[in-house]
Every structure is written in structure tokens, then in C-alpha cells.
Design an enzyme around this catalytic site. Structure first.
Site, mmCIF file in Angstrom:
data_model
loop_
_atom_site.group_PDB
_atom_site.id
_atom_site.type_symbol
_atom_site.label_atom_id
_atom_site.label_comp_id
_atom_site.label_asym_id
_atom_site.label_seq_id
_atom_site.Cartn_x
_atom_site.Cartn_y
_atom_site.Cartn_z
ATOM 1 N N SER A 113 0.799 -1.224 0.000
ATOM 2 C CA SER A 113 0.000 0.000 0.000
ATOM 3 C C SER A 113 0.831 1.272 0.000
ATOM 4 O O SER A 113 0.298 2.355 -0.217
ATOM 5 C CB SER A 113 -0.959 0.007 1.196
ATOM 6 O OG SER A 113 -0.250 -0.014 2.413
ATOM 7 N N LYS A 156 -5.686 4.046 8.448
ATOM 8 C CA LYS A 156 -4.678 4.941 7.871
ATOM 9 C C LYS A 156 -5.167 6.386 7.867
ATOM 10 O O LYS A 156 -4.383 7.318 8.087
ATOM 11 C CB LYS A 156 -4.339 4.478 6.452
ATOM 12 C CG LYS A 156 -3.691 3.099 6.409
ATOM 13 C CD LYS A 156 -3.597 2.567 4.985
ATOM 14 C CE LYS A 156 -3.029 1.157 4.951
ATOM 15 N NZ LYS A 156 -3.009 0.597 3.578
#
Length: 611
Positions: A113, A156
Site C-alpha cells: 500500500s 490509515k
């Protein structure tokens, strides 16, 4: 004196171990960017990590230092980020070395990611751009510059908000993510644990945290938010019919051979076999009449394999005859390999023709070995037929050499070095693709290409080794791009968008290349993509066309570097400074990783279907 030197050397190692991001490099360009990840453990949380990217003059090496240690896919993300950044900018990857220093306060979950962020930072380092510190992003990087899906987005987002984010970029299509909530309910002495899944609108959640969440589809889009610049693409076009005369030579030669072979098998083949062969020949002729000469060549090639197999079945009736045909094909292969290895006339124009021939003669040898090891007679004859026709197709490509009027010589050592570096890159890409669940059929084909490339390197066929390695990179890259794409209408629309982008990139690369070199092989693959009905195969051949064009451009030293264009954004609405709510006010998010194999995607069979 020696002890003093050792002491200084050890001191240097200690200094680098303590503060790797502060290490100095010669002629360096460095950028530090913040990325978001998920901590490992029973109750994962969002975490901000620092990534420092350092670019120096070099020869295509990628180094990664992580504190704490992360899994191999972080290594693969760095490798892919460097290559993709160079591809997007039109910069020769082999002229630089790349250093990625990843530092986190806690162990993080290994994952791809951070690939998008690493690519942005690499572009910034290559172009000496400043990075805005209030922009954060999560997203996998695809080799074509698209941003792919990731998990853990709510975690996140929370971490980004806590670290001053005003903009949080997420992959397109992940505005709503599905998360799991774990609930515990006590009944008497027992604790019952249940898990429920529910959708979360990340944009709305970002508003509560004072962060504007924006979906992005490509690295270029993300770059505008981070730097205020985007990558300018040249407005060049090329005319496919411009190369008709050259590609027609391939089709004419293959058509003549196929017609001759058909006359020999007419009295031997069964009616249904003849019907099938005639159907393929008719398709080839139709493509020829429409000016799709490479596609016509490929179809005639397929017909020739079938006819050769029929001829073998009826004319090879004893082990002695079979042994003689094995010897004949093997001798043809060895003679052609000897010619290719000893050729001293390779130049920027002929590189692609020698490469195409070397790739095909290597495949001929591979199928000859399969025929020799086969315990089934019919399978042995089928593989032997393929091997013989592959040798002939190599000669067909070499028949174009007389069409070259001028050719700038290339040194074999330079071609060898390029082939070695691309092979190393392909091997890393396959490891990465396997680690993150890439499409298995394509990974297997890429592995086969690597085996071919290794053999070509060992035997001194460096042009073919470079092209085989590039095919492996293309297939491994595509296997990554198919991650998470389901066989639905939405999935098809996503692939169609990728096809359009790949076509545009191929056209751009070919247009740039033709300013210096006649792009015969890239144009052939471009045409094959144009005429292909399989949407995934179409995507694959556009990408192969682009990468082969770039490879030839690198060999010819004709790379055209992209310019950056300043972009003015509409000012963002202001948000009050927000502190994330306490833990008990936030749902307990558990990300669901959106990684599913693309259902319905079959092996493309690059190696057998193309001429």
C-alpha cells in the site's frame, strides 16, 4: 594504519545503522515523504512512517533499508516504484540507483500500500520537486502508473488526521469500504464473540476528522496534489499503415509457406481437420485483405503448426523416421543459433529483428526438448511440429534484414549488460507478484520467459534475452494489475479503461521511437492488440508494444524525457483543526483486504499464439 582504517570503517557502519536517512551520497537528490500503514498485532492501528528516497547516478540498482524489518513486498514495492517513475518520466532506469529508507515507530504489516507514495517521492527526487507535508496517500502502484486497491483505509485515515493531514488520497473505487466489527457479549460466565461487516463511507469519515478524502486513479493525478505539477505527455501520433510494406513481407512469406504445406496435407487430413485449417487460413486471408499483416502472419503460423502435425502423423511411421526428424530439426536450430551468436552486424535497427529471431529459435529448442521427453507419441509429434515451425518463423523475421538501409552498430557487451539488468528486474517482479497474489497463469508464463532469457544469456543471444526478459516483466506486471478485478461489469469497465490508457501509452512510445528507429516489432504487437477480441490479451499486447518500444529506445539511446506542467488547483475548503475522537467513540475497524483473483481470466498463451 590498517587498524585505524578498520576502526573508521566500523564507525561509518554504526553511523549508517543509527541514522541511515542522514547518510550522504555523491550527486544525490533526496525527498522525504510520509506514508501510512497498519501496525501488526491483535489490535492493529494506523501508523505514519517516514520514507526517504535518494536517487544517484548508477546502473539500475534498488536498495531498501527498513526499520523495523518489513516483509518482502515492501522490497518489491520499492523496485516497482523506481521502474514506474522512470517509465512515466521517460527516463532511463538503468542510469540511476535508488535508495529507499523506511522508518517506523512500530512493526507494520507488510504490504504494497505504500507503493504509490514511494513512486511519487521517486518522481519528486528525479525532478527536484518539493512535497507538501499535509497531503497523505495510500494505494498500491501498478506498473502502468495506475493506483490499485488496498486495505486498512480507515486506520490509515485516522493516523493521517492525527499527523496534520488536510488531504488524504485513496484509490479510485474505495470511497466506500467494508469493515468488520468485533463485538463481545458476556452472558453469565461466558463471553460470546461475534463479527459483523458493514460499509463505511471514507469521505464522510474524513470530514469528521477534518480531512478531505479524494479518490485518484493514476500517479499523475496524485502528483498534482503533492507537488502542483503533472507529467506532460507529447502529442505525437503514428500511422499504422506506414509500416504495411514491411509487415506485408512477413505475411507474404508465411502465406506462401502455409499454402505450400496445405497442398501437401490435403490428401492426408480428415475432412474436419481440413475444415478447421481452411477456417484459420480464411481468417488469415481476411486479416491480410484488411491490412492487418502481422495478425495475418500469426494466423498462418497457427495453421502451419496444425498442418505440420498432420503431415508428421501420416509420414513418420517408425522410430527411425522420428529420430531422423528430431535430428533434422535439432540441426536447423543449432545452425541458426550459431548464425545468430556469431553475427557482428547488430545495430539499433536490426536489434529488434535479431531479438525476435533469437526468441523464436529458443522457443523452438524448448519445444524440441518437450518432444524428446514426451511419452505420448502424438504429443511428441505436436511439439516437434511446433519446434520446426518456430525455426521457420525465426528465419521469416531475419528475412527483413535486407530492408534496413542504414544501421548504427551496437556493442554486444552493452546489449548483454542491458539483458542482465532486465532479467534481474523480471525476477524481482515475479517474486513480488507471487507475494501479493498476482494472477497465477501470467506469473507462470513470466517464469517460462525468464527461463528462456537465462538460456539466451548463457548462449550469447543477448538481443533475445533482453526481449524475453521484457516479456516476463510485462506479464508479471499485468498479473499485479489484475489483482482485485472481478469478472463483473465494473471489472470489465476498469479493464477497458486500462486498455485505453495502454493503447495511448503504446502510441506515444512508438511515436517517440520512430523519430530515431523503425519500430517494426512494437508496431507488430500494437496491431496484434488492435485485432484481438480478448480484452485481457488486448491489454497485454498494448503493454508489450509499449515496453518493447521503450527497450529499443534505451538500446538506441533515444529516450525522450517528459516535461512537467504546473497545475493550478481550486483552493480547498478550510476545515477546523480536528482531533480524532477517542477510541470508544470510533467504531473498531478491521480492514477487509480487497484482493481477489480475477475470475474468468485465462492464460493468454503469448508464447504460442503470436507468430
Amino acid at each position: 594504519m590498517r587498524l585505524r582504517f578498520i576502526a573508521l570503517f566500523l564507525a561509518l557502519l554504526v553511523a549508517l545503522a543509527i541514522a541511515p536517512a542522514e547518510a550522504q551520497f555523491v550527486n544525490e537528490s533526496r525527498v522525504t515523504i510520509k506514508a501510512v500503514a497498519v501496525t501488526s498485532g491483535e489490535k492493529p492501528q494506523g501508523a505514519v512512517i517516514d520514507i526517504t528516497v535518494i536517487v544517484t547516478p548508477g546502473n539500475g540498482r534498488v536498495f531498501v533499508s527498513t526499520t523495523p524489518y518489513t516483509e518482502i513486498d515492501m522490497q518489491g514495492s520499492a523496485q516497482l516504484a523506481a521502474l514506474t517513475a522512470c517509465d512515466l518520466l521517460g527516463i532511463d532506469f538503468m542510469q540511476h540507483d535508488f535508495f529507499y529508507i523506511i522508518e517506523a515507530d512500530a512493526p507494520i504489516v507488510g504490504g504494497p500500500s505504500a507503493g504509490g507514495v514511494m513512486c511519487i517521492a521517486t518522481i519528486a527526487a528525479l525532478k527536484n520537486l518539493s512535497i507538501k507535508d499535509d497531503v497523505f496517500m495510500t494505494g498500491m502502484i501498478y506498473p502502468d502508473g495506475f493506483i490499485g486497491p488496498v486495505g486498512g483505509i480507515p486506520y490509515k485515515l485516522e493516523a493521517a488526521a492525527s499527523n496534520g493531514a488536510k488531504i488524504f488520497l485513496i484509490p479510485k473505487g474505495q470511497k466506500v469500504v467494508y469493515v468488520q466489527e468485533r463485538r463481545e457479549e458476556r452472558k453469565g460466565p461466558f463471553i460470546f464473540i461475534s463479527t459483523t461487516t458493514r460499509p463505511v463511507d471514507v469521505v464522510e469519515y474524513g470530514e469528521k476528522l477534518g480531512v478531505k478524502v479524494i479518490e485518484v486513479e493514476t500517479v499523475e493525478q496524485a502528483l498534482t496534489y503533492y507537488t502542483g505539477y503533472t507529467i506532460e505527455k507529447p502529442e505525437l501520433t503514428f500511422n499504422l499503415t506506414k509500416y504495411s510494406d514491411v509487415l506485408m513481407r512477413l505475411a507474404d512469406r508465411m502465406k506462401s509457406d502455409a499454402t505450400s504445406l496445405l497442398n501437401r496435407v490435403k490428401t492426408l487430413a480428415k475432412s474436419d481437420e481440413l475444415e478447421r485449417i481452411q477456417e484459420i487460413m480464411d481468417e488469415a486471408e481476411k486479416c491480410y485483405e484488411n491490412g492487418n499483416y502481422y495478425t495475418s502472419t500469426s494466423k498462418y503460423f497457427v495453421a502451419k503448426i496444425e498442418m505440420r502435425y498432420i503431415l508428421y502423423r501420416h509420414t513418420i511411421t517408425s522410430d527411425e523416421e522420428l529420430s531422423k526428424e528430431f535430428d533434422r530439426v535439432e540441426k536447423d536450430i543449432e545452425n541458426l543459433k550459431e548464425y545468430l551468436k556469431n553475427s557482428d552486424s547488430i545495430g539499433v535497427e536490426s536489434f529488434q529483428l535479431y531479438g525476435a529471431a533469437e526468441e523464436r529459435v529458443s522457443l523452438a529448442e524448448e519445444y524440441l526438448r518437450k518432444a524428446e521427453m514426451s511419452t505420448d507419441r502424438n504429443k511428441a509429434l505436436e511439439n516437434l511440429a511446433y519446434a520446426r515451425e518456430r525455426v521457420e518463423s525465426a528465419r521469416v523475421w531475419l528475412s527483413l534484414l535486407p530492408t534496413i538501409e542504414e544501421d548504427v552498430p551496437l556493442g554486444k557487451d552493452e546489449i548483454k549488460r542491458r539483458a542482465q539488468l532486465y532479467l534481474s528486474q523480471a525476477e524481482s517482479m515475479i517474486i513480488y507478484a507471487r507475494a501479493i497474489g498476482g494472477q497465477s497463469d501470467l506469473i507462470n508464463e513470466a517464469s517460462d520467459d525468464i527461463a528462456v532469457a537465462r538460456g539466451q544469456l548463457d548462449e550469447g543471444m543477448y538481443c533475445g534475452a533482453a526481449i524475453s526478459a521484457m516479456e516476463a516483466i510485462t506479464k508479471a506486471s499485468l498479473s499485479i494489475e489484475l489483482i482485485g478485478i472481478e469478472y463483473t461489469r465494473a471489472g470489465r469497465e476498469l479493464i477497458e479503461a486500462k486498455v485505453d490508457a495502454a493503447k495511448e501509452s503504446a502510441e506515444s512510445s512508438i511515436s517517440e521511437l520512430e523519430q530515431y528507429v523503425t519500430p517494426i516489432l512494437p508496431v507488430a504487437y500494437y496491431e496484434f492488440a488492435e485485432t484481438n477480441d480478448n480484452i485481457v490479451a488486448k491489454l497485454a499486447y498494448y503493454k508489450l508494444s509499449e515496453r518493447i518500444a521503450k527497450l529499443i529506445g534505451v538500446v538506441a539511446k533515444s529516450y525522450v524525457e517528459r516535461e512537467l506542467v504546473k497545475v493550478e488547483h481550486v483552493p480547498l475548503p478550510t476545515h477546523p483543526v480536528s482531533t480524532p475522537p477517542k477510541a470508544y467513540e470510533i467504531p473498531a475497524f478491521q480492514a477487509v483486504e480487497a484482493v481477489a483473483a480475477a475470475a474468468g481470466v485465462v492464460a493468454l498463451g503469448f508464447r504460442r499464439k503470436k507468430e
